[in-house]
Design a protein around this motif. Structure first.
Motif, PDB file in Angstrom:
ATOM      1  N   LEU A   1       0.840  -1.180  -0.152  1.00 39.31           N
ATOM      2  CA  LEU A   1      -0.030  -0.003   0.168  1.00 39.31           C
ATOM      3  C   LEU A   1       0.791   1.143   0.046  1.00 39.31           C
ATOM      4  CD1 LEU A   1      -2.859  -0.759   2.759  1.00 39.31           C
ATOM      5  CD2 LEU A   1      -3.128  -0.236   0.250  1.00 39.31           C
ATOM      6  N   GLU A   2       0.394   2.240  -0.858  1.00 35.98           N
ATOM      7  CA  GLU A   2       1.296   3.483  -0.858  1.00 35.98           C
ATOM      8  C   GLU A   2       0.441   4.682  -1.145  1.00 35.98           C
ATOM      9  OE1 GLU A   2       4.814   3.155  -3.770  1.00 35.98           O
ATOM     10  OE2 GLU A   2       3.589   1.182  -4.430  1.00 35.98           O
ATOM     11  N   ILE A   3       0.778   5.646  -0.742  1.00 36.42           N
ATOM     12  CA  ILE A   3       0.307   6.898  -1.267  1.00 36.42           C
ATOM     13  C   ILE A   3       0.231   7.127  -2.550  1.00 36.42           C
ATOM     14  CG2 ILE A   3       0.212   8.215   0.977  1.00 36.42           C
ATOM     15  CD1 ILE A   3       2.456   9.814  -0.075  1.00 36.42           C
ATOM     16  N   PRO A   4      -0.626   7.963  -3.307  1.00 32.81           N
ATOM     17  CA  PRO A   4      -0.474   8.011  -4.821  1.00 32.81           C
ATOM     18  C   PRO A   4       0.818   8.790  -5.231  1.00 32.81           C
ATOM     19  CG  PRO A   4      -2.411   8.966  -4.303  1.00 32.81           C
ATOM     20  CD  PRO A   4      -1.795   8.527  -2.876  1.00 32.81           C
ATOM     21  N   ALA A   5       1.583   8.566  -6.192  1.00 36.40           N
ATOM     22  CA  ALA A   5       2.769   8.875  -6.670  1.00 36.40           C
ATOM     23  C   ALA A   5       3.341   8.507  -8.044  1.00 36.40           C
ATOM     24  CB  ALA A   5       3.869   8.529  -5.634  1.00 36.40           C
TER      25      ALA A   5
ATOM     26  N   GLU B   1       8.288  18.811 -16.484  1.00 34.79           N
ATOM     27  CA  GLU B   1       6.868  19.074 -16.077  1.00 34.79           C
ATOM     28  C   GLU B   1       6.962  19.569 -14.700  1.00 34.79           C
ATOM     29  OE1 GLU B   1       2.925  16.133 -15.060  1.00 34.79           O
ATOM     30  OE2 GLU B   1       4.841  15.043 -15.166  1.00 34.79           O
ATOM     31  N   ASN B   2       6.075  20.591 -14.209  1.00 36.09           N
ATOM     32  CA  ASN B   2       5.970  21.176 -13.094  1.00 36.09           C
ATOM     33  C   ASN B   2       5.562  20.109 -11.937  1.00 36.09           C
ATOM     34  OD1 ASN B   2       3.877  22.418 -11.098  1.00 36.09           O
ATOM     35  ND2 ASN B   2       5.094  24.378 -11.756  1.00 36.09           N
ATOM     36  N   SER B   3       6.249  20.199 -10.726  1.00 38.61           N
ATOM     37  CA  SER B   3       5.877  19.134  -9.734  1.00 38.61           C
ATOM     38  C   SER B   3       4.588  19.242  -9.205  1.00 38.61           C
ATOM     39  CB  SER B   3       6.784  19.177  -8.712  1.00 38.61           C
ATOM     40  OG  SER B   3       6.731  20.395  -7.948  1.00 38.61           O
ATOM     41  N   VAL B   4       3.724  20.370  -8.996  1.00 40.17           N
ATOM     42  CA  VAL B   4       2.374  20.443  -8.955  1.00 40.17           C
ATOM     43  C   VAL B   4       1.518  20.028  -9.867  1.00 40.17           C
ATOM     44  CG1 VAL B   4       1.906  22.989  -9.449  1.00 40.17           C
ATOM     45  CG2 VAL B   4       0.644  21.947  -7.503  1.00 40.17           C
ATOM     46  N   GLU B   5       1.718  20.149 -11.164  1.00 34.70           N
ATOM     47  CA  GLU B   5       0.797  19.466 -12.103  1.00 34.70           C
ATOM     48  C   GLU B   5       0.979  18.206 -11.939  1.00 34.70           C
ATOM     49  OE1 GLU B   5      -1.420  21.398 -13.802  1.00 34.70           O
ATOM     50  OE2 GLU B   5      -0.673  23.211 -12.486  1.00 34.70           O
ATOM     51  N   CYS B   6       2.202  17.601 -11.801  1.00 33.47           N
ATOM     52  CA  CYS B   6       2.359  16.260 -11.927  1.00 33.47           C
ATOM     53  C   CYS B   6       1.603  15.608 -10.713  1.00 33.47           C
ATOM     54  CB  CYS B   6       4.021  15.757 -11.552  1.00 33.47           C
ATOM     55  SG  CYS B   6       4.206  13.989 -11.641  1.00 33.47           S
ATOM     56  N   ALA B   7       1.684  16.178  -9.703  1.00 35.25           N
ATOM     57  CA  ALA B   7       0.957  15.633  -8.240  1.00 35.25           C
ATOM     58  C   ALA B   7      -0.630  15.539  -8.505  1.00 35.25           C
ATOM     59  CB  ALA B   7       1.093  16.514  -7.202  1.00 35.25           C
ATOM     60  N   LYS B   8      -1.204  16.721  -9.262  1.00 34.26           N
ATOM     61  CA  LYS B   8      -2.448  16.571  -9.641  1.00 34.26           C
ATOM     62  C   LYS B   8      -2.763  15.440 -10.554  1.00 34.26           C
ATOM     63  CE  LYS B   8      -3.272  21.811  -9.133  1.00 34.26           C
ATOM     64  NZ  LYS B   8      -3.210  22.967 -10.097  1.00 34.26           N
ATOM     65  N   ARG B   9      -1.984  15.457 -11.720  1.00 36.62           N
ATOM     66  CA  ARG B   9      -2.110  14.340 -12.787  1.00 36.62           C
ATOM     67  C   ARG B   9      -2.071  12.842 -11.857  1.00 36.62           C
ATOM     68  NH1 ARG B   9       1.482  11.427 -14.954  1.00 36.62           N
ATOM     69  NH2 ARG B   9       3.115  12.850 -14.467  1.00 36.62           N
ATOM     70  N   GLU B  10      -1.220  12.756 -11.203  1.00 39.16           N
ATOM     71  CA  GLU B  10      -1.168  11.302 -10.517  1.00 39.16           C
ATOM     72  C   GLU B  10      -2.034  11.028  -9.630  1.00 39.16           C
ATOM     73  OE1 GLU B  10       0.949   8.680 -11.158  1.00 39.16           O
ATOM     74  OE2 GLU B  10       2.308   9.853 -12.594  1.00 39.16           O
ATOM     75  N   LEU B  11      -2.583  12.197  -8.904  1.00 38.87           N
ATOM     76  CA  LEU B  11      -3.692  11.625  -7.974  1.00 38.87           C
ATOM     77  C   LEU B  11      -4.822  11.234  -8.681  1.00 38.87           C
ATOM     78  CD1 LEU B  11      -4.744  11.980  -4.950  1.00 38.87           C
ATOM     79  CD2 LEU B  11      -5.449  14.313  -5.515  1.00 38.87           C
ATOM     80  N   GLU B  12      -5.338  12.172  -9.773  1.00 34.52           N
ATOM     81  CA  GLU B  12      -6.538  11.604 -10.527  1.00 34.52           C
ATOM     82  C   GLU B  12      -6.211  10.511 -11.323  1.00 34.52           C
ATOM     83  OE1 GLU B  12      -9.811  13.469 -13.681  1.00 34.52           O
ATOM     84  OE2 GLU B  12      -7.758  14.987 -13.253  1.00 34.52           O
ATOM     85  N   GLU B  13      -5.020  10.142 -12.073  1.00 34.76           N
ATOM     86  CA  GLU B  13      -4.787   8.941 -12.655  1.00 34.76           C
ATOM     87  C   GLU B  13      -5.066   7.750 -11.884  1.00 34.76           C
ATOM     88  OE1 GLU B  13      -1.623  10.399 -15.989  1.00 34.76           O
ATOM     89  OE2 GLU B  13      -1.163   8.974 -14.560  1.00 34.76           O
ATOM     90  N   GLU B  14      -4.411   7.783 -10.507  1.00 36.27           N
ATOM     91  CA  GLU B  14      -4.285   6.410  -9.856  1.00 36.27           C
ATOM     92  C   GLU B  14      -5.545   6.366  -9.034  1.00 36.27           C
ATOM     93  OE1 GLU B  14      -0.674   6.394  -7.591  1.00 36.27           O
ATOM     94  OE2 GLU B  14       0.567   6.115  -9.417  1.00 36.27           O
TER      95      GLU B  14
END
Length: 182
Positions: free
Chosen positions: A73-77, A84-97
């Motif tokens: 089990l992991e947090i989304p990452a 890529e901007n890190s905040v945009e990556c964080a938003k993308r990964e959260l939604e994708e996963e």
């Protein structure tokens, strides 16, 4: 007076270049003048997201990790894409996963995962104002959404189901943030 601890790179030899990492061997001159070799894993960096629902449950994903030969089990990452901007990556990964979209994404801290041999830096974000949508993982990514209370998460640390550094850092941050509010 501080001692000079810097190692000067004499040469670099690329060993491997893959989709996620590059491996190189650097010959370095040590502070005492001797030569030594350093095996280095180069990584573009990553993000990880602390997402807590209105029910005060942490959003996690269950995923098989080949290097460990087990499901954890992991947090989304996820890995930062080129420039890529890190905040945009964080938003993308959260939604994708997970299918969650955050109204706000706040940076908590950045840290190196294993500075003895790798330059991977993870940017940890906290997502608030979550709205559930449909997840859309990458074609080669198979994850299961799990939502757990803090107590349930720490029990999973004890059993070894939660065992990666970014998730454990996130859990302690979450627990400390909640206790600071009391």
């Amino acid at each position: 007076m501080k001692q000079d601890l810097e190692e000067k790179t004499v040469s670099t030899r690329k060993i491997f270049e893959g989709k996620v990492i590059q491996v190189q061997v650097d010959e370095v001159r040590l502070p005492n003048g001797h030569l030594s070799k350093r095996e280095i894993v180069k990584h573009p960096g990553a993000v990880a997201v602390i997402a807590v629902t209105d029910e005060n449950k942490m959003v996690l994903v269950r995923q098989f990790r080949k290097p460990l030969e087990k499901t954890i089990l992991e947090i989304p990452a996820g890995k930062l894409e080129y420039k890529e901007n890190s905040v945009e990556c964080a938003k993308r990964e959260l939604e994708e996963e997970t299918g969650y979209v955050a109204a706000k994404m706040e940076k908590i801290v950045s840290f190196y995962t294993s500075p003895g041999f790798a330059d991977e830096e993870i940017h940890l974000y906290q997502a608030t104002g979550l709205q559930k949508r449909e997840s859309n993982p990458d074609d080669d990514e198979f994850v299961e959404l799990v939502e757990l209370t803090a107590d349930e998460c720490f029990k999973r640390v004890e059993t070894g189901e939660i065992c990666d550094a970014k998730t454990i850092v996130a859990l302690y941050h979450w627990r400390n943030a909640v206790s600071d509010q009391k």
